[in-house]
Design a protein around this motif. Structure first.
Motif, PDB file in Angstrom:
ATOM      1  N   GLN A 234       0.826  -1.198   0.000  1.00  0.00           N
ATOM      2  CA  GLN A 234       0.000   0.000   0.000  1.00  0.00           C
ATOM      3  C   GLN A 234       0.868   1.259   0.000  1.00  0.00           C
ATOM      4  O   GLN A 234       0.545   2.257  -0.669  1.00  0.00           O
ATOM      5  CB  GLN A 234      -0.932  -0.012   1.214  1.00  0.00           C
ATOM      6  CG  GLN A 234      -1.986   1.087   1.198  1.00  0.00           C
ATOM      7  CD  GLN A 234      -2.918   0.967   0.014  1.00  0.00           C
ATOM      8  OE1 GLN A 234      -3.464  -0.088  -0.256  1.00  0.00           O
ATOM      9  NE2 GLN A 234      -3.094   2.072  -0.712  1.00  0.00           N
ATOM     10  N   ASN A 235       1.987   1.201   0.721  1.00  0.00           N
ATOM     11  CA  ASN A 235       2.907   2.338   0.730  1.00  0.00           C
ATOM     12  C   ASN A 235       3.502   2.562  -0.659  1.00  0.00           C
ATOM     13  O   ASN A 235       3.606   3.697  -1.126  1.00  0.00           O
ATOM     14  CB  ASN A 235       4.016   2.089   1.754  1.00  0.00           C
ATOM     15  CG  ASN A 235       4.965   3.265   1.869  1.00  0.00           C
ATOM     16  OD1 ASN A 235       4.532   4.394   2.108  1.00  0.00           O
ATOM     17  ND2 ASN A 235       6.254   3.013   1.690  1.00  0.00           N
ATOM     18  N   ASN A 238       0.826   4.159  -2.788  1.00  0.00           N
ATOM     19  CA  ASN A 238       0.641   5.584  -2.491  1.00  0.00           C
ATOM     20  C   ASN A 238       1.783   6.430  -3.055  1.00  0.00           C
ATOM     21  O   ASN A 238       1.558   7.526  -3.588  1.00  0.00           O
ATOM     22  CB  ASN A 238       0.551   5.782  -0.978  1.00  0.00           C
ATOM     23  CG  ASN A 238      -0.683   5.128  -0.387  1.00  0.00           C
ATOM     24  OD1 ASN A 238      -1.683   4.924  -1.083  1.00  0.00           O
ATOM     25  ND2 ASN A 238      -0.621   4.782   0.892  1.00  0.00           N
ATOM     26  N   ASP A 241       1.332   6.791  -6.735  1.00  0.00           N
ATOM     27  CA  ASP A 241       0.284   7.787  -7.012  1.00  0.00           C
ATOM     28  C   ASP A 241       0.822   9.203  -6.824  1.00  0.00           C
ATOM     29  O   ASP A 241       0.514  10.112  -7.623  1.00  0.00           O
ATOM     30  CB  ASP A 241      -0.923   7.548  -6.096  1.00  0.00           C
ATOM     31  CG  ASP A 241      -1.662   6.273  -6.449  1.00  0.00           C
ATOM     32  OD1 ASP A 241      -1.496   5.791  -7.588  1.00  0.00           O
ATOM     33  OD2 ASP A 241      -2.403   5.759  -5.579  1.00  0.00           O
ATOM     34  N   ASP A 242       1.622   9.395  -5.776  1.00  0.00           N
ATOM     35  CA  ASP A 242       2.227  10.722  -5.573  1.00  0.00           C
ATOM     36  C   ASP A 242       3.145  11.077  -6.735  1.00  0.00           C
ATOM     37  O   ASP A 242       3.190  12.231  -7.183  1.00  0.00           O
ATOM     38  CB  ASP A 242       3.022  10.734  -4.264  1.00  0.00           C
ATOM     39  CG  ASP A 242       2.117  10.606  -3.049  1.00  0.00           C
ATOM     40  OD1 ASP A 242       0.895  10.846  -3.190  1.00  0.00           O
ATOM     41  OD2 ASP A 242       2.625  10.249  -1.967  1.00  0.00           O
ATOM     42  N   CYS A 255       1.722  -0.423 -11.115  1.00  0.00           N
ATOM     43  CA  CYS A 255       0.577  -0.240 -10.207  1.00  0.00           C
ATOM     44  C   CYS A 255      -0.364  -1.447 -10.266  1.00  0.00           C
ATOM     45  O   CYS A 255      -0.881  -1.899  -9.231  1.00  0.00           O
ATOM     46  CB  CYS A 255      -0.181   1.032 -10.575  1.00  0.00           C
ATOM     47  SG  CYS A 255       0.720   2.557 -10.220  1.00  0.00           S
TER      48      CYS A 255
END
Length: 965
Positions: A234-235, A238, A241-242, A255
């Motif tokens: 999950q990290n 994220n 996505d950033d 992804c």
């Protein structure tokens, strides 16, 4: 970033002294560091097939940028950390692999950079490198292991802050290392740092996967590993996505891979889990959607979470797949429209570059499509497992949604494989067939469960139209456009109709939910529509049950058709591996038998509904033509069920279904329905009954012996005996007529074959009843045999035959009289009729003795009219019918008694014996009758029966006294 202490200088102003030094005895020389994700070394030989331009051959290839020792060290450490026993060394040039070498991990320091390792003498080959004796390693693995251990301890004791970022540095020519806390720099959101952190999280999560699935670890530790793995994934997601929000690449494939791995963390709880990751063409040689369905022990909450991640992965990757496919199609169109010209060397080289560009796009499309198919494959399995959970808990709306999701995902997977041009993907197509079979099996189970369980209406709040609607949606979703493809395309299995649809000419399908089928070729469409209209007038629940069962049959039939095709394909495609699943795998045969059992049960239920409606039509004497086609349709469904049960060798259900077919033929015999292929004859009813008996005998043959299934065996035996008895009575009535009056004319004498045709069925019925201990039906069989013998004994060809038939008649009458004389209440009318028939037989034989026996049999009926019999009849249903029948029989018995007394008086007078016993009995009977005559005219039927009882009792008492005298 060596030789640049800028990071330490920047952090010193903001933090306290974050620099720590450790004196580690590094034995490796001072080389520049080279980081490799995969070990790919260019070859020094000519490119494969001469596909590259000659300019590539003029410049000799170099090993790698930077120092080779670091390359070897990095490869060695990758294998050690990942616990990989071998290294696959790919020798390639501009993306074209020329050779693959397999190197043991312990041989990497001494053999990786040998000339024999880096050169290829042949074209593309895969070979294993032998250890070179005496080869000097570029570094000492023991010293490296010691240094790595010291470094890790140093980091563990100094990297203590949570959510912090550190930089580890060693300057050239120095043996000391420095550790910097650069959290303030990482907070500036630089894309390079975000990418590094994302990849680090992803790689650590992948390495934790081995620990989280290791059965030797305690369950609590494995759960902790999975939790940590999800956190890292999950990290990474994220951070990616950033990175996209900061203007970086979308990294769709990465992804999607993270989403797929997140889904896997929720699916690893199954001990029989099937690894759906498609890495090798052999992975799906034996898909588990049938023999061992995946995720059987995963909770529904975990399944739903995995389903969400897989759907998000598909949503991320699908636009990239479409855009790449459009690029590929545009490239092909451009090459197709361009004119091919002969040019010089430079233009030829340019064409090669264009070819390479096209190959690159094609390889990218193939890679993306394979990853996308893997996501679809897992999502199908998860959705079907979710549907199974909802079906077991009456969650109708959720089950419908899961089935539609599965159908859409299968359609998407088919669309992906249609764009792949590789011929080595039969295993992927075979896997889709398995999942398609599983989907239709779930659809059939949904419909069959709804028809059998009322809780679907009470708890699931569903109706029959909802079930049929979702099945139609599934069928329409998976249908692909065939205008652009050939009929022989591999995916046409989703377009083919169910076998039962083909057998009925399209009458039985999901779009035509009809339980009425054509009667051979004599039924018109209007007759089918008329019969369907009659069925539509059924009550709502019964009508929906019938329609849903038809849809279940279509679903099961389609699943069976696809699965049988799978077994044929396995014989062809996998036979080269000496594996024949259709014969050697019991799980495959077990699943196919289960499908056939469910199909047979559904067909049987439809036939029962039609048969019940048919009996209603016959009793109401309406729509005779509709009744005939409905009987044919019921027989069709029973025949379909019979075929299914025969295929799976379900002996019990096979026997039960033959009993139902027996009922069809009995109804056909009673109603006089004649098939269009038959010629009307006087033996139609007997032929139908014989066919019914043949079905039951085949049921006995299928069971083999009673010990296999005693309950079913006895039930079939009872039905067979009843059929034989009715068949014998039918043949007797057809040949001799009704009643018990003996035949006098020799012209009506039966042939030996006709007699056997009547006697044998009755005797078979008698033996079956006697063996089963059914005394009542055995007595009934004796009675029918006695009636036959009492009619034919007078027309035999000689005295011996006459005595034989007469003796058989008395013997069977005696057996029947013995039972019905002590039969429980309710059999009074049968006993009275039997006594009258036996009395007639005695009277037909000349002599005072036989007349006395005839009178005695009539007097045996006295108790049937007694007060206790009347009271017992009042407590039963339909008592009025019993009273009417017994009143008529009472009158017949009285008339018969007086006729016999008159005959006895006449015989006594002619004998000149001087005795007047019979005359006294006759006078006593007349006195009793005259005394009760007025009472009978004024009172009800009960009183009249009591009067008959008193009359018969008085005559019986007088006979007893005369005998004593």
């Amino acid at each position: 970033q060596q030789g640049k202490p800028t990071y330490a200088q920047q952090t010193t102003g903001n933090k306290q002294d974050n620099t720590r030094t450790a004196g580690l005895p590094f034995a490796a020389p001072d080389y520049d560091r080279v980081h490799l994700q995969t070990c790919s070394v260019p070859s020094s030989t000519t490119p494969l097939g001469g596909l590259l331009s000659e300019r590539a051959q003029k410049n000799p290839p170099v090993l790698a940028e930077g120092n080779p020792v670091c390359t070897v060290l990095d490869a060695y450490l990758d294998n050690i950390i990942a616990n990989v026993p071998q290294l696959a060394l790919c020798l390639r040039e501009k993306g074209l692999i020329q050779s693959v070498k397999l190197l043991e991990t312990e041989d990497i320091p001494s053999s990786l950079l040998l000339r024999s390792t880096l050169e290829t003498s042949d074209t593309f080959s895969i070979s294993k490198i032998d250890t070179v004796a005496g080869g000097e390693p570029l570094f000492s693995p023991q010293i490296m292991d010691m240094n790595a251990t010291s470094l890790l301890r140093f980091l563990k004791s100094n990297c203590t802050r949570n959510n912090a970022t550190y930089l580890l540095q060693r300057e050239a020519g120095h043996s000391n290392i420095q550790l910097y806390d650069i959290s303030s720099i990482s907070a500036q959101r630089q894309r390079k740092w975000i990418w590094w952190l994302a990849m680090m999280s992803y790689r650590f999560a992948l390495r934790l996967r081995h620990l989280s699935t290791n059965e030797s670890e305690p369950p609590a530790r494995r759960r902790a590993f999975r939790s940590r793995q999800r956190s890292l994934l999950q990290n990474a997601l994220n951070l990616l996505d950033d990175l996209t929000d900061m203007g970086g690449s979308a990294n769709e494939t990465l992804c999607a891979a993270v989403r797929e791995n997140l889904a896997e963390t929720f699916l690893v709880g199954n001990s029989n889990i099937y690894d759906d990751q498609i890495k090798d063409p052999g992975d799906l040689d034996r898909p588990v959607t049938i023999s061992s369905p995946p995720y059987a022990h995963v909770t529904v909450d975990a399944l739903n979470k995995a389903q969400d991640h897989l759907q998000l992965g598909i949503k991320i990757l699908l636009p990239l797949f479409e855009s790449t496919r459009q690029k590929m199609e545009a490239k092909r169109d451009l090459q197709h429209d361009s004119t091919i010209k002969v040019s010089d060397e430079n233009s030829s080289s340019s064409d090669d570059d264009n070819s390479l560009t096209g190959d690159t796009v094609s390889l990218e499309l193939q890679s993306i499509s394979l990853q996308l198919f893997s996501l679809h494959h897992k999502l199908i399995n998860v959705s079907l497992r979710v549907a199974e959970h909802h079906l077991s808990n009456y969650y109708s709306s959720s089950a419908m949604q899961a089935l539609r999701t599965s159908a859409r995902t299968i359609a998407g997977a088919i669309s992906i494989l249609r764009h792949r041009e590789s011929s080595q993907e039969s295993h992927l197509r075979l896997s889709l067939r398995y999942q398609f079979t599983w989907l239709w099996e779930h659809c059939g189970h949904f419909a069959r469960s709804f028809a059998a369980d009322e809780l679907w209406r009470e708890r699931g709040h569903a109706c029959g139209d909802d079930i049929i609607s979702v099945l139609r949606d599934v069928e329409s979703i998976v249908t692909v456009d065939t205008d652009l493809f050939n009929p022989g395309d591999w995916f046409n299995f989703v377009l083919s109709d169910a076998p039962i649809t083909d057998d009925t000419g399209g009458l039985v399908s999901l779009h035509e939910i009809s339980s009425i089928v054509e009667k051979e070729f004599a039924t018109t469409i209007s007759e089918v529509q008329k019969a369907t209209k009659v069925l539509d007038q059924q009550k709502t629940i019964l009508r929906e049950k019938r329609r849903v069962l038809v849809s279940a049959c279509v679903s099961y039939s389609r699943a069976i058709g696809i699965f049988e095709e799978i077994l044929r394909l396995e014989d062809v495609d996998i036979g080269s591996k000496d594996i024949n699943f259709s014969r050697d795998s019991s799980s495959y045969n077990e699943f196919l038998s289960l499908l056939r059992q469910r199909l047979g049960d559904s067909c049987n239920e439809i036939g029962k509904i039609l048969l019940e409606e048919l009996r209603h039509l016959i009793s109401s004497k309406k729509e005779f033509s509709v009744a005939e086609i409905m009987l044919h349709s019921a027989q069709f469904w029973f025949d379909e069920g019979l075929t299914a049960f025969e295929s799976c060798q379900d002996l019990r259900n096979l026997a039960l279904l033959r009993c139902n077919l027996c009922q069809c033929w009995k109804i056909r015999a009673n109603a006089g329905f004649v098939s269009s292929t038959e010629e009307p004859s006087g033996t139609h009813a007997e032929d139908c009954l014989q066919t019914a008996a043949n079905h039951l005998q085949k049921a006995h043959e299928a069971l083999g012996e009673r010990e296999i299934d005693p309950v079913t065996w006895d039930m079939v035996s009872e039905e067979l005996a009843a059929t034989f008895l009715v068949l014998g009575v039918r043949r007797r009535q057809s040949a001799l007529g009704g009643g018990s009056t003996p035949i006098v004319s020799q012209a009506l004498r039966l042939s030996p074959g006709q007699e056997r045709g009547i006697i044998e069925p009755m005797e078979q019925a008698l033996h079956i009843y006697q063996d089963s201990g059914n005394e009542h039906q055995a007595a009934a069989a004796n009675y029918q045999l006695a009636l036959f013998y009492s009619k034919v004994w007078t027309c035999q060809r000689d005295e011996a035959k006459t005595r034989e038939k007469l003796s058989a008649a008395f013997s069977n009458y005696a057996a029947a009289h013995s039972y019905f004389g002590r039969a429980p209440p309710g059999n009074e009318s049968t006993f009275v009729i039997l006594c009258l028939d036996l009395s007639n037989l005695y009277a037909a034989v000349s002599g005072e003795e036989f007349l006395s026996k005839a009178l005695s049999r009539c007097l045996d009926t006295a108790e049937c009219f007694s007060k206790s019999s009347v009271e017992a009849a009042r407590s039963r249903r339909n008592s009025d019918e019993w009273f009417v029948k017994m009143e008529t029989l009472a009158s017949s018995v009285e008339d018969r008694v007086f006729k016999l007394l008159v005959s006895l008086v006449k015989t006594e007078k002619e004998s000149d014996s001087g005795s007047s016993l019979n005359k006294d009995i006759y006078r006593n009977a007349l006195t009793s009758k005259m005394r009760m005559q007025k009472q009978r005219e004024s009172e009800d039927v009960v009183s009249r029966l009591e009067a008959s009882y008193e009359l018969l009792s008085s005559v019986k008492s007088a006979c007893t006294q005369s005998l004593e005298t």
